[in-house]
Design a protein around this motif. Sequence first.
Motif, PDB file in Angstrom:
ATOM      1  N   ILE A  58       0.842  -1.203   0.000  1.00  0.00           N
ATOM      2  CA  ILE A  58       0.000   0.000   0.000  1.00  0.00           C
ATOM      3  C   ILE A  58       0.877   1.253   0.000  1.00  0.00           C
ATOM      4  CG2 ILE A  58      -1.654   1.323   1.375  1.00  0.00           C
ATOM      5  CD1 ILE A  58      -2.838  -1.420   2.220  1.00  0.00           C
ATOM      6  N   LEU A  59       1.936   1.248   0.796  1.00  0.00           N
ATOM      7  CA  LEU A  59       2.852   2.385   0.810  1.00  0.00           C
ATOM      8  C   LEU A  59       3.631   2.489  -0.502  1.00  0.00           C
ATOM      9  CD1 LEU A  59       4.243   2.221   4.447  1.00  0.00           C
ATOM     10  CD2 LEU A  59       2.649   3.890   3.510  1.00  0.00           C
ATOM     11  N   ALA A  60       3.872   1.350  -1.163  1.00  0.00           N
ATOM     12  CA  ALA A  60       4.601   1.360  -2.428  1.00  0.00           C
ATOM     13  C   ALA A  60       3.812   2.085  -3.509  1.00  0.00           C
ATOM     14  CB  ALA A  60       4.922  -0.056  -2.873  1.00  0.00           C
ATOM     15  N   VAL A  61       2.497   1.971  -3.457  1.00  0.00           N
ATOM     16  CA  VAL A  61       1.665   2.701  -4.419  1.00  0.00           C
ATOM     17  C   VAL A  61       1.896   4.198  -4.257  1.00  0.00           C
ATOM     18  CG1 VAL A  61      -0.722   3.213  -5.070  1.00  0.00           C
ATOM     19  CG2 VAL A  61      -0.049   0.868  -4.564  1.00  0.00           C
ATOM     20  N   ILE A  62       1.999   4.656  -3.035  1.00  0.00           N
ATOM     21  CA  ILE A  62       2.284   6.071  -2.775  1.00  0.00           C
ATOM     22  C   ILE A  62       3.705   6.403  -3.210  1.00  0.00           C
ATOM     23  CG2 ILE A  62       2.502   7.820  -0.960  1.00  0.00           C
ATOM     24  CD1 ILE A  62       0.354   6.195   0.583  1.00  0.00           C
ATOM     25  N   GLY A  63       4.627   5.478  -3.027  1.00  0.00           N
ATOM     26  CA  GLY A  63       6.022   5.698  -3.388  1.00  0.00           C
ATOM     27  C   GLY A  63       6.262   5.809  -4.886  1.00  0.00           C
ATOM     28  N   PHE A  64       5.292   5.407  -5.693  1.00  0.00           N
ATOM     29  CA  PHE A  64       5.444   5.513  -7.140  1.00  0.00           C
ATOM     30  C   PHE A  64       5.113   6.911  -7.657  1.00  0.00           C
ATOM     31  CE2 PHE A  64       5.844   0.968  -7.313  1.00  0.00           C
ATOM     32  CZ  PHE A  64       6.624   0.782  -8.428  1.00  0.00           C
ATOM     33  N   ILE A  65       4.585   7.765  -6.803  1.00  0.00           N
ATOM     34  CA  ILE A  65       4.330   9.153  -7.193  1.00  0.00           C
ATOM     35  C   ILE A  65       5.675   9.852  -7.353  1.00  0.00           C
ATOM     36  CG2 ILE A  65       3.309  11.349  -6.425  1.00  0.00           C
ATOM     37  CD1 ILE A  65       1.233   9.688  -4.910  1.00  0.00           C
ATOM     38  N   PRO A  66       5.839  10.631  -8.428  1.00  0.00           N
ATOM     39  CA  PRO A  66       7.121  11.329  -8.613  1.00  0.00           C
ATOM     40  C   PRO A  66       7.477  12.190  -7.392  1.00  0.00           C
ATOM     41  CG  PRO A  66       5.811  11.481 -10.587  1.00  0.00           C
ATOM     42  CD  PRO A  66       4.933  10.845  -9.540  1.00  0.00           C
ATOM     43  N   LEU A  67       8.748  12.236  -7.076  1.00  0.00           N
ATOM     44  CA  LEU A  67       9.357  12.959  -5.962  1.00  0.00           C
ATOM     45  C   LEU A  67       9.062  12.323  -4.594  1.00  0.00           C
ATOM     46  CD1 LEU A  67       8.815  16.627  -7.123  1.00  0.00           C
ATOM     47  CD2 LEU A  67      10.833  15.209  -7.421  1.00  0.00           C
ATOM     48  N   LEU A  68       8.438  11.158  -4.577  1.00  0.00           N
ATOM     49  CA  LEU A  68       8.251  10.434  -3.325  1.00  0.00           C
ATOM     50  C   LEU A  68       8.985   9.092  -3.345  1.00  0.00           C
ATOM     51  CD1 LEU A  68       4.487  11.051  -2.488  1.00  0.00           C
ATOM     52  CD2 LEU A  68       6.481  12.117  -1.460  1.00  0.00           C
ATOM     53  N   GLY A  69       9.975   8.987  -4.202  1.00  0.00           N
ATOM     54  CA  GLY A  69      10.740   7.758  -4.317  1.00  0.00           C
ATOM     55  C   GLY A  69      11.538   7.430  -3.076  1.00  0.00           C
ATOM     56  N   TRP A  70      11.868   8.416  -2.272  1.00  0.00           N
ATOM     57  CA  TRP A  70      12.607   8.181  -1.035  1.00  0.00           C
ATOM     58  C   TRP A  70      11.821   7.282  -0.089  1.00  0.00           C
ATOM     59  CZ3 TRP A  70       9.795   9.656   3.110  1.00  0.00           C
ATOM     60  CH2 TRP A  70       8.788  10.597   2.890  1.00  0.00           C
ATOM     61  N   LEU A  71      10.497   7.256  -0.244  1.00  0.00           N
ATOM     62  CA  LEU A  71       9.655   6.421   0.606  1.00  0.00           C
ATOM     63  C   LEU A  71       9.947   4.939   0.398  1.00  0.00           C
ATOM     64  CD1 LEU A  71       7.266   6.440   2.604  1.00  0.00           C
ATOM     65  CD2 LEU A  71       5.738   6.437   0.640  1.00  0.00           C
ATOM     66  N   ASN A  72      10.469   4.590  -0.762  1.00  0.00           N
ATOM     67  CA  ASN A  72      10.763   3.187  -1.062  1.00  0.00           C
ATOM     68  C   ASN A  72      11.848   2.619  -0.152  1.00  0.00           C
ATOM     69  OD1 ASN A  72       8.934   2.559  -3.219  1.00  0.00           O
ATOM     70  ND2 ASN A  72      10.083   4.024  -4.442  1.00  0.00           N
ATOM     71  N   TRP A  73      12.749   3.448   0.339  1.00  0.00           N
ATOM     72  CA  TRP A  73      13.749   2.958   1.296  1.00  0.00           C
ATOM     73  C   TRP A  73      13.063   2.449   2.560  1.00  0.00           C
ATOM     74  CZ3 TRP A  73      18.344   1.872  -0.314  1.00  0.00           C
ATOM     75  CH2 TRP A  73      18.916   2.599  -1.353  1.00  0.00           C
ATOM     76  N   LEU A  74      12.067   3.179   3.042  1.00  0.00           N
ATOM     77  CA  LEU A  74      11.312   2.756   4.222  1.00  0.00           C
ATOM     78  C   LEU A  74      10.503   1.499   3.922  1.00  0.00           C
ATOM     79  CD1 LEU A  74      10.304   3.349   7.114  1.00  0.00           C
ATOM     80  CD2 LEU A  74       8.498   4.713   6.068  1.00  0.00           C
ATOM     81  N   ILE A  75       9.934   1.442   2.722  1.00  0.00           N
ATOM     82  CA  ILE A  75       9.123   0.289   2.346  1.00  0.00           C
ATOM     83  C   ILE A  75       9.978  -0.971   2.283  1.00  0.00           C
ATOM     84  CG2 ILE A  75       7.702  -0.664   0.513  1.00  0.00           C
ATOM     85  CD1 ILE A  75       6.964   2.292  -0.154  1.00  0.00           C
ATOM     86  N   ILE A  76      11.194  -0.854   1.781  1.00  0.00           N
ATOM     87  CA  ILE A  76      12.086  -2.015   1.725  1.00  0.00           C
ATOM     88  C   ILE A  76      12.392  -2.522   3.138  1.00  0.00           C
ATOM     89  CG2 ILE A  76      14.453  -2.726   1.169  1.00  0.00           C
ATOM     90  CD1 ILE A  76      14.205  -1.089  -1.394  1.00  0.00           C
ATOM     91  N   LEU A  77      12.547  -1.619   4.090  1.00  0.00           N
ATOM     92  CA  LEU A  77      12.776  -2.038   5.476  1.00  0.00           C
ATOM     93  C   LEU A  77      11.554  -2.748   6.054  1.00  0.00           C
ATOM     94  CD1 LEU A  77      14.700   1.011   6.936  1.00  0.00           C
ATOM     95  CD2 LEU A  77      15.593  -1.244   6.383  1.00  0.00           C
ATOM     96  N   ILE A  78      10.360  -2.197   5.803  1.00  0.00           N
ATOM     97  CA  ILE A  78       9.127  -2.812   6.315  1.00  0.00           C
ATOM     98  C   ILE A  78       8.939  -4.195   5.706  1.00  0.00           C
ATOM     99  CG2 ILE A  78       6.609  -2.630   6.335  1.00  0.00           C
ATOM    100  CD1 ILE A  78       6.974   0.429   6.447  1.00  0.00           C
ATOM    101  N   ALA A  79       9.120  -4.302   4.403  1.00  0.00           N
ATOM    102  CA  ALA A  79       8.984  -5.605   3.749  1.00  0.00           C
ATOM    103  C   ALA A  79      10.088  -6.568   4.201  1.00  0.00           C
ATOM    104  CB  ALA A  79       9.012  -5.438   2.234  1.00  0.00           C
ATOM    105  N   GLY A  80      11.251  -6.036   4.525  1.00  0.00           N
ATOM    106  CA  GLY A  80      12.336  -6.879   5.041  1.00  0.00           C
ATOM    107  C   GLY A  80      11.988  -7.499   6.381  1.00  0.00           C
TER     108      GLY A  80
END
Length: 73
Positions: A15-37
């Motif tokens: 769900i957060l990854a969908v938000i992370g695909f918005i331009p200029l919010l790519g930094w959120l993917n670092w947090l998502i990788i930790l959560i999924a980890g």
Amino acid sequence: MANIIAFLFGLIALILAVIGFIPLLGWLNWLIILIAGVGAIFGFVSEKNAGRNFCLVVMAICALRLWIGGGII
């Protein structure tokens, strides 16, 4: 039980990854990788593979998005 927890972590990350695909919010993917980890760790403890595999797929999607965006964008 650990498989359900892993799946829930993966679902939240997706769900957060969908938000992370918005331009200029790519930094959120670092947090998502930790959560999924964390979810993948619960998945490794579980006897079943579904939650672990789901978290690994979410991590791969976010890593691909980071690679395309240069790590930040």
